[in-house]
Design a protein around this motif. Structure first.
Motif, PDB file in Angstrom:
ATOM      1  N   GLY A  99       0.756  -1.214  -0.067  1.00  0.00           N
ATOM      2  CA  GLY A  99       0.051   0.060   0.030  1.00  0.00           C
ATOM      3  C   GLY A  99       0.902   1.299   0.122  1.00  0.00           C
ATOM      4  O   GLY A  99       0.290   2.364   0.278  1.00  0.00           O
ATOM      5  N   ALA A 102      -0.242   3.957  -2.626  1.00  0.00           N
ATOM      6  CA  ALA A 102      -1.490   4.712  -2.359  1.00  0.00           C
ATOM      7  C   ALA A 102      -1.279   5.804  -1.111  1.00  0.00           C
ATOM      8  O   ALA A 102      -1.889   6.875  -1.181  1.00  0.00           O
ATOM      9  N   ILE A 165      -4.192   2.755  -9.038  1.00  0.00           N
ATOM     10  CA  ILE A 165      -3.910   3.645  -7.805  1.00  0.00           C
ATOM     11  C   ILE A 165      -3.746   5.191  -8.091  1.00  0.00           C
ATOM     12  O   ILE A 165      -4.151   6.038  -7.293  1.00  0.00           O
ATOM     13  N   ASP A 168      -7.203   6.225  -9.027  1.00  0.00           N
ATOM     14  CA  ASP A 168      -8.117   6.752  -7.737  1.00  0.00           C
ATOM     15  C   ASP A 168      -7.569   7.754  -6.679  1.00  0.00           C
ATOM     16  O   ASP A 168      -8.242   8.254  -5.986  1.00  0.00           O
ATOM     17  N   HIS A 169      -6.233   7.641  -6.694  1.00  0.00           N
ATOM     18  CA  HIS A 169      -5.657   8.751  -5.879  1.00  0.00           C
ATOM     19  C   HIS A 169      -4.857   9.960  -6.414  1.00  0.00           C
ATOM     20  O   HIS A 169      -4.237  10.678  -5.845  1.00  0.00           O
TER      21      HIS A 169
END
Length: 180
Positions: A99, A102, A165, A168-169
């Protein structure tokens, strides 16, 4: 925290249409909600930065200088103490759990949104730097790995894994592009 930030932005967009009595009730309830979030146990570095963003934006929306100052302090301390000269935030990328990208993007996104929100009331966090490091240092780090995700040293990533990723971010990179 993200939903509370979204709620703050929504209020700012429609505040001129609020009748005064319901607006006062909403503002009191929202301030109490932000207070609850500030007093909740911390669940990590990313959440700390998003709480800083919430305080900064809630400070703007509620015209509360103490809340705003708290968010600015979070921003400044992060620039001063957390971002490495290369641009990564160790507390975001550590963990080796898959992660890290992210968390890096969410962390830098919170910083970019703080700088952008503050700019709308005449406070320039975009040019705030310490040790030659600014929010743009961290943003540039993120941009590099958009093109070279296989070089990300914190986890093993392929372009197929990194793409979603960033989708989304990574929208904050458009704000950085506009500003730089």
């Amino acid at each position: 925290l993200e939903n509370a930030v979204i709620l703050t932005q929504t209020y700012e967009l429609i505040r001129d249409r609020f009748p005064s009595a319901p607006e006062n009730i909403w503002r009191e309830r929202f301030a109490a909600h932000v207070d609850r979030l500030n007093n909740a146990p911390s669940s990590g570095f990313v959440e700390h930065l998003w709480l800083g963003l919430l305080n900064l934006t809630a400070g703007i929306a509620l015209e509360d200088e103490a809340r705003f100052a708290s968010g600015v302090e979070t921003f400044q301390l992060t620039i001063q103490n957390e971002i490495r000269p290369e641009g990564y935030l160790p507390r975001a990328v550590e963990g080796g759990d898959g992660g890290s990208l992210a968390r890096q993007l969410l962390s830098v996104g919170a910083l970019v949104l703080m700088a952008e929100a503050a700019s709308h009331i005449g406070v320039d966090l975009w040019s705030y730097a310490s040790r030659g490091i600014s929010v743009n240092t961290a943003a540039a780090y993120c941009i590099y790995y958009y093109y070279y995700p296989d070089k990300w040293r914190w986890d093993t990533l392929t372009a197929n894994q990194a793409g979603p990723i960033y989708r989304d971010h990574g929208a904050f990179l458009e704000i950085v592009n506009q500003r730089s």
